[in-house]
Design a protein around this motif. Sequence first.
Motif, PDB file in Angstrom:
ATOM      1  N   ASP A  27       0.612  -1.033   0.366  1.00 36.35           N
ATOM      2  CA  ASP A  27       0.106  -0.017   0.073  1.00 36.35           C
ATOM      3  C   ASP A  27       0.842   1.034   0.247  1.00 36.35           C
ATOM      4  O   ASP A  27       1.297   1.702   1.305  1.00 36.35           O
ATOM      5  N   PRO A  28       1.151   1.897  -1.228  1.00 32.09           N
ATOM      6  CA  PRO A  28       2.149   3.176  -0.915  1.00 32.09           C
ATOM      7  C   PRO A  28       1.356   4.299  -0.177  1.00 32.09           C
ATOM      8  O   PRO A  28       2.472   5.196   0.231  1.00 32.09           O
ATOM      9  N   ALA A  29      -0.502   4.609   0.132  1.00 33.26           N
ATOM     10  CA  ALA A  29      -0.497   4.773   0.545  1.00 33.26           C
ATOM     11  C   ALA A  29       0.006   4.990   1.953  1.00 33.26           C
ATOM     12  O   ALA A  29       0.357   6.626   2.887  1.00 33.26           O
ATOM     13  N   THR A  30       0.112   4.380   2.852  1.00 34.23           N
ATOM     14  CA  THR A  30       0.493   4.107   3.768  1.00 34.23           C
ATOM     15  C   THR A  30       1.976   3.310   4.105  1.00 34.23           C
ATOM     16  O   THR A  30       1.871   3.639   4.934  1.00 34.23           O
ATOM     17  N   ASP A  31       2.560   2.836   2.896  1.00 34.10           N
ATOM     18  CA  ASP A  31       3.768   2.000   2.947  1.00 34.10           C
ATOM     19  C   ASP A  31       4.314   1.745   3.947  1.00 34.10           C
ATOM     20  O   ASP A  31       4.780   1.252   4.774  1.00 34.10           O
ATOM     21  N   GLU A  32       2.658   0.413   3.541  1.00 33.49           N
ATOM     22  CA  GLU A  32       2.821  -0.929   4.687  1.00 33.49           C
ATOM     23  C   GLU A  32       2.525  -2.066   3.567  1.00 33.49           C
ATOM     24  O   GLU A  32       2.713  -1.777   2.426  1.00 33.49           O
ATOM     25  N   TRP A  33       3.012  -2.958   3.885  1.00 34.13           N
ATOM     26  CA  TRP A  33       3.437  -4.520   3.031  1.00 34.13           C
ATOM     27  C   TRP A  33       1.877  -5.256   3.910  1.00 34.13           C
ATOM     28  O   TRP A  33       2.047  -5.263   4.771  1.00 34.13           O
ATOM     29  N   VAL A  34       1.169  -5.728   2.418  1.00 40.30           N
ATOM     30  CA  VAL A  34       0.012  -6.148   3.043  1.00 40.30           C
ATOM     31  C   VAL A  34      -0.239  -7.557   2.906  1.00 40.30           C
ATOM     32  O   VAL A  34      -1.329  -7.861   2.367  1.00 40.30           O
ATOM     33  N   ARG A  35       0.511  -7.652   1.653  1.00 45.06           N
ATOM     34  CA  ARG A  35       0.614  -9.326   1.215  1.00 45.06           C
ATOM     35  C   ARG A  35       0.090 -10.768   1.655  1.00 45.06           C
ATOM     36  O   ARG A  35       0.800 -10.338   3.031  1.00 45.06           O
ATOM     37  N   ASP A  36      -0.816 -11.384   1.476  1.00 51.45           N
ATOM     38  CA  ASP A  36      -0.212 -12.733   2.867  1.00 51.45           C
ATOM     39  C   ASP A  36      -0.163 -13.349   2.536  1.00 51.45           C
ATOM     40  O   ASP A  36      -0.266 -14.391   1.382  1.00 51.45           O
ATOM     41  N   VAL A  37       0.619 -14.620   3.723  1.00 54.47           N
ATOM     42  CA  VAL A  37       1.846 -15.138   3.151  1.00 54.47           C
ATOM     43  C   VAL A  37       2.079 -16.249   3.891  1.00 54.47           C
ATOM     44  O   VAL A  37       1.307 -15.933   5.427  1.00 54.47           O
ATOM     45  N   GLU A  38       2.534 -17.337   3.917  1.00 54.49           N
ATOM     46  CA  GLU A  38       2.568 -18.180   4.484  1.00 54.49           C
ATOM     47  C   GLU A  38       3.346 -18.397   6.039  1.00 54.49           C
ATOM     48  O   GLU A  38       4.311 -18.049   5.127  1.00 54.49           O
ATOM     49  N   PRO A  39       3.389 -18.155   7.200  1.00 54.95           N
ATOM     50  CA  PRO A  39       4.999 -18.282   7.733  1.00 54.95           C
ATOM     51  C   PRO A  39       5.592 -19.119   6.617  1.00 54.95           C
ATOM     52  O   PRO A  39       5.302 -20.692   6.412  1.00 54.95           O
ATOM     53  N   PRO A  40       7.121 -19.539   6.674  1.00 52.11           N
ATOM     54  CA  PRO A  40       7.915 -18.484   7.981  1.00 52.11           C
ATOM     55  C   PRO A  40       8.441 -16.850   7.188  1.00 52.11           C
ATOM     56  O   PRO A  40       9.041 -15.993   7.599  1.00 52.11           O
ATOM     57  N   LYS A  41       7.092 -16.845   6.052  1.00 47.84           N
ATOM     58  CA  LYS A  41       7.419 -15.458   5.476  1.00 47.84           C
ATOM     59  C   LYS A  41       6.611 -14.326   6.083  1.00 47.84           C
ATOM     60  O   LYS A  41       5.800 -14.532   6.809  1.00 47.84           O
ATOM     61  N   PRO A  94       5.124 -10.514   5.927  1.00 47.01           N
ATOM     62  CA  PRO A  94       4.251  -9.905   4.944  1.00 47.01           C
ATOM     63  C   PRO A  94       5.768  -8.748   3.768  1.00 47.01           C
ATOM     64  O   PRO A  94       5.938  -9.103   3.315  1.00 47.01           O
ATOM     65  N   ARG A  95       6.287  -8.292   5.176  1.00 47.69           N
ATOM     66  CA  ARG A  95       7.303  -6.917   4.389  1.00 47.69           C
ATOM     67  C   ARG A  95       8.100  -8.229   3.706  1.00 47.69           C
ATOM     68  O   ARG A  95       8.824  -9.269   4.743  1.00 47.69           O
ATOM     69  N   PRO A  96       9.102  -8.271   2.338  1.00 51.06           N
ATOM     70  CA  PRO A  96       9.782  -8.938   1.337  1.00 51.06           C
ATOM     71  C   PRO A  96      10.958  -9.063   2.612  1.00 51.06           C
ATOM     72  O   PRO A  96      12.101  -8.136   2.891  1.00 51.06           O
ATOM     73  N   SER A  97      11.683 -10.819   2.824  1.00 53.94           N
ATOM     74  CA  SER A  97      14.126 -10.871   3.731  1.00 53.94           C
ATOM     75  C   SER A  97      14.425 -10.498   2.264  1.00 53.94           C
ATOM     76  O   SER A  97      13.750  -9.892   1.421  1.00 53.94           O
ATOM     77  N   SER A  98      15.402  -9.913   3.013  1.00 52.80           N
ATOM     78  CA  SER A  98      16.467 -10.212   2.077  1.00 52.80           C
ATOM     79  C   SER A  98      16.908 -10.995   0.989  1.00 52.80           C
ATOM     80  O   SER A  98      17.021 -11.469   0.081  1.00 52.80           O
ATOM     81  N   TRP A  99      16.649 -12.502   1.740  1.00 59.96           N
ATOM     82  CA  TRP A  99      16.768 -13.482   1.054  1.00 59.96           C
ATOM     83  C   TRP A  99      15.175 -13.875  -0.244  1.00 59.96           C
ATOM     84  O   TRP A  99      15.971 -13.864  -1.337  1.00 59.96           O
ATOM     85  N   GLU A 100      14.723 -12.840  -0.275  1.00 58.05           N
ATOM     86  CA  GLU A 100      13.688 -13.175  -1.820  1.00 58.05           C
ATOM     87  C   GLU A 100      14.076 -11.961  -2.491  1.00 58.05           C
ATOM     88  O   GLU A 100      13.641 -12.456  -3.584  1.00 58.05           O
ATOM     89  N   TYR A 101      14.099 -10.716  -2.138  1.00 59.10           N
ATOM     90  CA  TYR A 101      14.367  -9.871  -2.919  1.00 59.10           C
ATOM     91  C   TYR A 101      15.361 -10.057  -3.529  1.00 59.10           C
ATOM     92  O   TYR A 101      15.857  -9.633  -4.834  1.00 59.10           O
ATOM     93  N   VAL A 102      16.558 -10.183  -3.086  1.00 58.11           N
ATOM     94  CA  VAL A 102      17.671 -10.748  -3.654  1.00 58.11           C
ATOM     95  C   VAL A 102      17.611 -11.632  -4.602  1.00 58.11           C
ATOM     96  O   VAL A 102      18.822 -11.690  -5.873  1.00 58.11           O
ATOM     97  N   GLN A 103      17.170 -12.953  -5.104  1.00 62.01           N
ATOM     98  CA  GLN A 103      16.960 -13.008  -5.683  1.00 62.01           C
ATOM     99  C   GLN A 103      16.059 -12.758  -6.471  1.00 62.01           C
ATOM    100  O   GLN A 103      16.497 -13.227  -8.171  1.00 62.01           O
ATOM    101  N   VAL A 104      15.115 -11.705  -6.317  1.00 61.44           N
ATOM    102  CA  VAL A 104      14.566 -11.162  -7.674  1.00 61.44           C
ATOM    103  C   VAL A 104      15.572 -10.496  -8.169  1.00 61.44           C
ATOM    104  O   VAL A 104      15.607 -10.480  -9.716  1.00 61.44           O
ATOM    105  N   PHE A 105      16.134  -9.889  -7.206  1.00 63.31           N
ATOM    106  CA  PHE A 105      17.110  -8.546  -7.998  1.00 63.31           C
ATOM    107  C   PHE A 105      18.240  -9.448  -8.776  1.00 63.31           C
ATOM    108  O   PHE A 105      18.722  -9.088 -10.248  1.00 63.31           O
TER     109      PHE A 105
END
Length: 327
Positions: free
Chosen positions: A155-169, A171-182
């Motif tokens: 949500d860019p208006a509130t700068d909050e991550w609202v995605r629905d994920v299962e543990p251990p993930k 809502p805010r992507p971890s460095s493990w996730e976004y480094v792989q995507v990058f």
Amino acid sequence: MNDNNPKAPLTPLNYEPNRHPDYQDDEIDLRELFGIIWQGKWWIIAITFVFAVGSVIYSLSLPNIYKSEATLAPTEEASGGGLSQMAGQLGGLASLAGVNLGGNTVDKTTIAIEILKSRAFIKSFVEKYNILPEIMAVEEWSRQSGLVYNKEIYDPATDEWVRDVEPPKQPRPSSWEYVQVFKNEVLSVARDDETGLVTIAVNHKSPKIAEQLTTWLIDEINNHMRERDIQEARRSLEYLNEELQETALSNMQQVFYQLIEKQTQTIMLANVRPEYIFQVIDPPVAPEQKAKPSRALICIIGTFLGGFLSVGFVLLRNLFRKSKDVA
């Protein structure tokens, strides 16, 4: 002429070519095959049409990806010139003092490329420029509305991550996730073995962000390598000054003075060179045309795939029908 002569020559009247026993059967099978396909032509047309329409819809649903790239040339310091040549003259003396002045089997260009693709560098880069939403949550980009974020993720208006994920993930992507995507989807680094030129490319849904990220990456890798060499030179200076104070031999003192001068030059030149490791030959620009997807190719492949599958379906359908009749 004796008709009973066994050695009489063959004539067109008594000569027949040897035919393969399965020749006639193969011809009949081919005719039957084409007949089966012709009988199921409406199935083939219908299935192919469905695949063609589906491939068009799928290709239109894919967002445009823009690529911004820059061509870089290793500087003299990175390729073994400049101070590295001076280090060769003092390499033997430096090894006696326990100081590394270069001459490694891996050049600085290779080290810089590997650092650029490393997890630690990418993590620091994303956190420094706060570009996590641009990497993980952008849905599309248009010239009229700009960036469009996926509201189910961020949500860019509130700068909050609202995605629905299962543990251990989280809502805010971890460095493990976004480094792989990058590494897999955003950054591309290639080196020409013949010319030594390095190409850095960034893929993104926004051409402006692709250009900006490419520029930042070049600046950051130059700054990272500069700071790395400066810190190494300062550690060497500390060691050399300590050894100089404890040495009473004039010959060894001369060696230490030369090594101290070399490390001081390293720090001085590193501070005055903005393009320390890579020199920009062709700077990045905001692309005006998309790099992918190739929608025409997707539609062609989808249509051909539908045609092949429909023919296979018709043949299998006829085979099952024959088996049922025999049973």
